[in-house]
Design a protein around this motif. Structure first.
Motif, PDB file in Angstrom:
ATOM      1  N   GLN A   1      55.982 -37.722  -6.677  1.00 12.47           N
ATOM      2  CA  GLN A   1      55.834 -36.323  -7.069  1.00 12.47           C
ATOM      3  C   GLN A   1      54.361 -35.977  -7.216  1.00 12.47           C
ATOM      4  N   ALA A   2      53.986 -34.802  -6.751  1.00  7.06           N
ATOM      5  CA  ALA A   2      52.660 -34.240  -6.976  1.00  7.06           C
ATOM      6  C   ALA A   2      52.786 -33.194  -8.077  1.00  7.06           C
ATOM      7  N   SER A   3      52.022 -33.357  -9.153  1.00 12.25           N
ATOM      8  CA  SER A   3      52.151 -32.507 -10.336  1.00 12.25           C
ATOM      9  C   SER A   3      50.880 -31.686 -10.523  1.00 12.25           C
ATOM     10  N   PRO A   4      50.951 -30.373 -10.299  1.00 10.78           N
ATOM     11  CA  PRO A   4      49.765 -29.531 -10.505  1.00 10.78           C
ATOM     12  C   PRO A   4      49.537 -29.228 -11.981  1.00 10.78           C
ATOM     13  N   ARG A   5      48.283 -29.049 -12.367  1.00 10.64           N
ATOM     14  CA  ARG A   5      47.917 -28.644 -13.722  1.00 10.64           C
ATOM     15  C   ARG A   5      46.836 -27.568 -13.631  1.00 10.64           C
ATOM     16  N   LEU A   6      46.945 -26.551 -14.471  1.00 11.02           N
ATOM     17  CA  LEU A   6      45.967 -25.475 -14.495  1.00 11.02           C
ATOM     18  C   LEU A   6      45.763 -25.019 -15.928  1.00 11.02           C
ATOM     19  N   GLY A   7      44.509 -24.971 -16.355  1.00  6.98           N
ATOM     20  CA  GLY A   7      44.186 -24.504 -17.692  1.00  6.98           C
ATOM     21  C   GLY A   7      43.008 -23.546 -17.663  1.00  6.98           C
ATOM     22  N   ILE A   8      43.115 -22.446 -18.415  1.00  7.75           N
ATOM     23  CA  ILE A   8      42.062 -21.438 -18.454  1.00  7.75           C
ATOM     24  C   ILE A   8      41.770 -21.094 -19.908  1.00  7.75           C
ATOM     25  N   ALA A   9      40.497 -21.032 -20.254  1.00 10.61           N
ATOM     26  CA  ALA A   9      40.073 -20.585 -21.581  1.00 10.61           C
ATOM     27  C   ALA A   9      38.940 -19.576 -21.397  1.00 10.61           C
ATOM     28  N   TYR A  10      39.057 -18.447 -22.113  1.00  8.10           N
ATOM     29  CA  TYR A  10      38.059 -17.396 -21.939  1.00  8.10           C
ATOM     30  C   TYR A  10      37.744 -16.751 -23.282  1.00  8.10           C
ATOM     31  N   PRO A  11      36.472 -16.721 -23.697  1.00  7.35           N
ATOM     32  CA  PRO A  11      36.114 -16.080 -24.969  1.00  7.35           C
ATOM     33  C   PRO A  11      36.091 -14.560 -24.820  1.00  7.35           C
ATOM     34  N   ILE A  12      36.789 -13.854 -25.707  1.00  8.23           N
ATOM     35  CA  ILE A  12      36.788 -12.401 -25.666  1.00  8.23           C
ATOM     36  C   ILE A  12      35.854 -11.818 -26.721  1.00  8.23           C
ATOM     37  N   SER A  13      35.349 -12.673 -27.616  1.00  7.16           N
ATOM     38  CA  SER A  13      34.322 -12.286 -28.581  1.00  7.16           C
ATOM     39  C   SER A  13      33.647 -13.555 -29.059  1.00  7.16           C
ATOM     40  N   ASP A  14      32.708 -13.420 -29.988  1.00  8.36           N
ATOM     41  CA  ASP A  14      32.045 -14.615 -30.490  1.00  8.36           C
ATOM     42  C   ASP A  14      32.924 -15.414 -31.436  1.00  8.36           C
ATOM     43  N   LYS A  15      34.132 -14.883 -31.761  1.00 10.73           N
ATOM     44  CA  LYS A  15      35.032 -15.584 -32.673  1.00 10.73           C
ATOM     45  C   LYS A  15      36.438 -15.774 -32.109  1.00 10.73           C
ATOM     46  N   ASP A  16      36.705 -15.300 -30.895  1.00 10.83           N
ATOM     47  CA  ASP A  16      38.064 -15.355 -30.342  1.00 10.83           C
ATOM     48  C   ASP A  16      38.048 -15.917 -28.927  1.00 10.83           C
ATOM     49  N   VAL A  17      39.049 -16.759 -28.662  1.00 13.33           N
ATOM     50  CA  VAL A  17      39.204 -17.368 -27.342  1.00 13.33           C
ATOM     51  C   VAL A  17      40.669 -17.275 -26.930  1.00 13.33           C
ATOM     52  N   LEU A  18      40.924 -16.816 -25.711  1.00 16.24           N
ATOM     53  CA  LEU A  18      42.264 -16.822 -25.129  1.00 16.24           C
ATOM     54  C   LEU A  18      42.377 -18.019 -24.198  1.00 16.24           C
ATOM     55  N   SER A  19      43.566 -18.621 -24.153  1.00 12.20           N
ATOM     56  CA  SER A  19      43.768 -19.777 -23.273  1.00 12.20           C
ATOM     57  C   SER A  19      45.164 -19.739 -22.677  1.00 12.20           C
ATOM     58  N   PHE A  20      45.284 -20.378 -21.520  1.00 11.66           N
ATOM     59  CA  PHE A  20      46.571 -20.489 -20.819  1.00 11.66           C
ATOM     60  C   PHE A  20      46.639 -21.853 -20.151  1.00 11.66           C
ATOM     61  N   HIS A  21      47.823 -22.449 -20.178  1.00 11.84           N
ATOM     62  CA  HIS A  21      48.014 -23.755 -19.531  1.00 11.84           C
ATOM     63  C   HIS A  21      49.337 -23.770 -18.786  1.00 11.84           C
ATOM     64  N   TYR A  22      49.311 -24.342 -17.595  1.00 14.81           N
ATOM     65  CA  TYR A  22      50.514 -24.549 -16.791  1.00 14.81           C
ATOM     66  C   TYR A  22      50.435 -25.957 -16.221  1.00 14.81           C
ATOM     67  N   GLY A  23      51.519 -26.715 -16.342  1.00 12.99           N
ATOM     68  CA  GLY A  23      51.457 -28.075 -15.826  1.00 12.99           C
ATOM     69  C   GLY A  23      52.806 -28.731 -15.642  1.00 12.99           C
ATOM     70  N   TRP A  24      52.826 -29.673 -14.730  1.00 17.63           N
ATOM     71  CA  TRP A  24      53.996 -30.512 -14.491  1.00 17.63           C
ATOM     72  C   TRP A  24      53.710 -31.904 -15.053  1.00 17.63           C
ATOM     73  N   THR A  25      54.753 -32.555 -15.561  1.00 12.02           N
ATOM     74  CA  THR A  25      54.650 -33.968 -15.941  1.00 12.02           C
ATOM     75  C   THR A  25      55.813 -34.722 -15.311  1.00 12.02           C
ATOM     76  N   TYR A  26      55.617 -36.024 -15.159  1.00 15.86           N
ATOM     77  CA  TYR A  26      56.523 -36.889 -14.404  1.00 15.86           C
ATOM     78  C   TYR A  26      56.889 -38.062 -15.303  1.00 15.86           C
ATOM     79  N   GLN A  27      58.165 -38.325 -15.485  1.00 17.51           N
ATOM     80  CA  GLN A  27      58.588 -39.417 -16.360  1.00 17.51           C
ATOM     81  C   GLN A  27      59.632 -40.276 -15.653  1.00 17.51           C
TER      82      GLN A  27
END
Length: 448
Positions: free
Chosen positions: A124-150
């Protein structure tokens, strides 16, 4: 002498001896050759040896060998993985992207006839993507998408495939790995220099869960075999407030709420229906056995670095689900599966240490107190009927029927104890039902 739960010399109905050995070769490479990029890649190869002996009724024999039922195997199999990922940073934006490749094989000891899919290597090929972006000097938005294999546990792959095996469910070397696909979005906020918070929502799909089905063996007999097929999902949110260590003190509060549902918690559910054990086959998702809706934890640390410190951890959890069971209920209604919940749990742990210098050596005196309030917590509501021969005569699990009718845990059996021709519950106070009570340990550590 009169304690039924003291097992000696093969009295206990199950015996297991397991051993494993893994040889691994691993290599990783990291580079910042390109501006604003951190590239990582790696590869790992493993070769596994797994040995297992499992018996039920070890004092009995089957085919001239110990055990009423028996599974014994020694198997060698390889697996491996490789990954590549890139971390890109640009004007506060952080982007992590990568892919992981996993491969597993049951080994050359498994014949092609046992691999009905024709695939000796599961990959299996498992993609992962994560994004973090500061919207102010005190706030950060983040998003994560990923597959795992067991990969499946080795016993469900290899068990009961020998000539002398007699286990109820046969292993399947053609099993596919379990795949998890998760989504997560969060927001972090800095309240002050030392205090921060985070709020996260998540969703997870789980494919390829194990179930039991029937198929014909090499002699034309119907046998139970492990297979893939069940599905589950979990969704919810988490909230955390954290005070980082300063002024000799740190603290953290975590709260989570989740709903975990799926086709079935018991992999034999569909088989029970086909064998006439339930009224119908469920067609909708149901709460899973690990569907704990709410958890809350508080943690605080007070420490003078290099001298002394102590930690307090309190955890609360809502009850896990269970299936109510009634007397002589020959065909249970699947709608009742995990329809009720056990009592909530609470646990307090306190530990601490103090450092000394004695004769030039570092000495640490420590204590560890768990379940300080001695809370009575149900660990496993249902236990095997061993060693009490009076159990499980009410048309199901007596422990579960007793709890359904009375709300009391610890197990019981039915018996006419007062001669009125009415069956009464006789509690057995099985200690296996409950988790460990208060436990305090103290010790000394000397570093030379």
């Amino acid at each position: 002498e009169n304690n039924l739960y003291y097992a000696t010399h093969g009295d206990f109905p199950n015996y297991n001896l397991n051993s494993g050995r893994t040889s691994a070769l691993k290599s990783d490479l990291s580079s910042r050759r390109w501006k604003n990029h951190t590239v990582k890649t790696g590869v790992e190869a493993k070769y596994n040896r797994v040995q297992n002996l499992g018996l039920t009724g070890p004092n009995l024999e089957a085919g001239g060998l110990p055990g009423q039922s028996r599974s014994e195997f020694v198997n060698y199999n390889p697996d491996g993985s490789a990954y590549v990922q890139d971390r890109w940073e640009y004007e506060g934006l952080v982007l992590n992207a990568g892919v992981r490749y996993d491969i597993f094989s049951p080994g050359l000891q498994v014949s092609d006839l046992d691999l009905r899919s024709g695939k000796r290597y599961k990959q299996q090929a498992s993609p992962r993507l994560g994004i973090a972006y500061p919207i102010s000097d005190k706030d950060v938005l983040s998003f994560h998408y990923g597959w795992t294999y067991q990969t499946p546990s080795r016993n469900v792959v290899f068990q009961n495939r020998g000539v002398n095996s007699s286990v109820n469910t046969r292993g399947n070397p053609d099993l596919e790995p379990e795949t998890n696909i998760s989504y997560q979005a969060g927001m972090q906020h800095l309240f002050s220099r030392d205090v921060s918070g985070q709020f996260t929502v998540f969703f997870k799909d789980i494919y390829g869960l194990l179930r039991v089905r029937q198929e014909s063996d090499e002699f034309g007999n119907l046998v139970n075999v492990w297979s893939n097929g069940d599905y589950a999902s979990a969704r919810g949110f988490e909230a955390t407030i954290n005070k980082s260590f300063s002024h000799k003190f740190s603290a953290e509060i975590d709260y989570s709420y989740q709903i975990a549902t799926g086709v079935a918690s018991d992999p034999t559910s569909a088989l029970n229906f086909f064998n006439g054990g339930t009224l119908y086959l469920p067609i909708s998702e149901q709460p899973l056995a690990w569907d704990q809706r709410t958890t809350l934890s508080l943690q605080a640390v007070v420490r003078d670095p290099g001298k002394w410190g102590f930690r307090m951890l309190w955890g609360y959890g809502s009850g896990f689900p269970f299936t109510p069971t009634f007397r002589n209920d020959r065909k249970p209604d699947p709608i009742l599966d995990n329809s009720r919940y056990l009592p909530s749990t609470s646990r307090l742990t306190i530990d601490g240490d103090k450092f000394y210098k004695l004769w030039g050596q570092s000495v640490t005196v420590y204590f560890d107190a768990r379940n300080v309030l001695n809370a009575s917590t149900i660990g496993g509501l249902v236990q095997t009927s061993f060693p009490n021969n009076n159990l499980d005569r009410a048309g199901g699990s007596d422990y579960l029927i007793y709890y359904t009718e009375t709300g009391r845990a610890g197990g019981a059996y039915l018996q006419d104890v007062n001669g009125d021709n009415q069956l009464d519950w006789v509690p057995v106070h099985d200690p296996r039902v409950f988790q460990e009570g208060r436990a305090v340990r103290m010790g000394v550590n000397i570093t030379f």
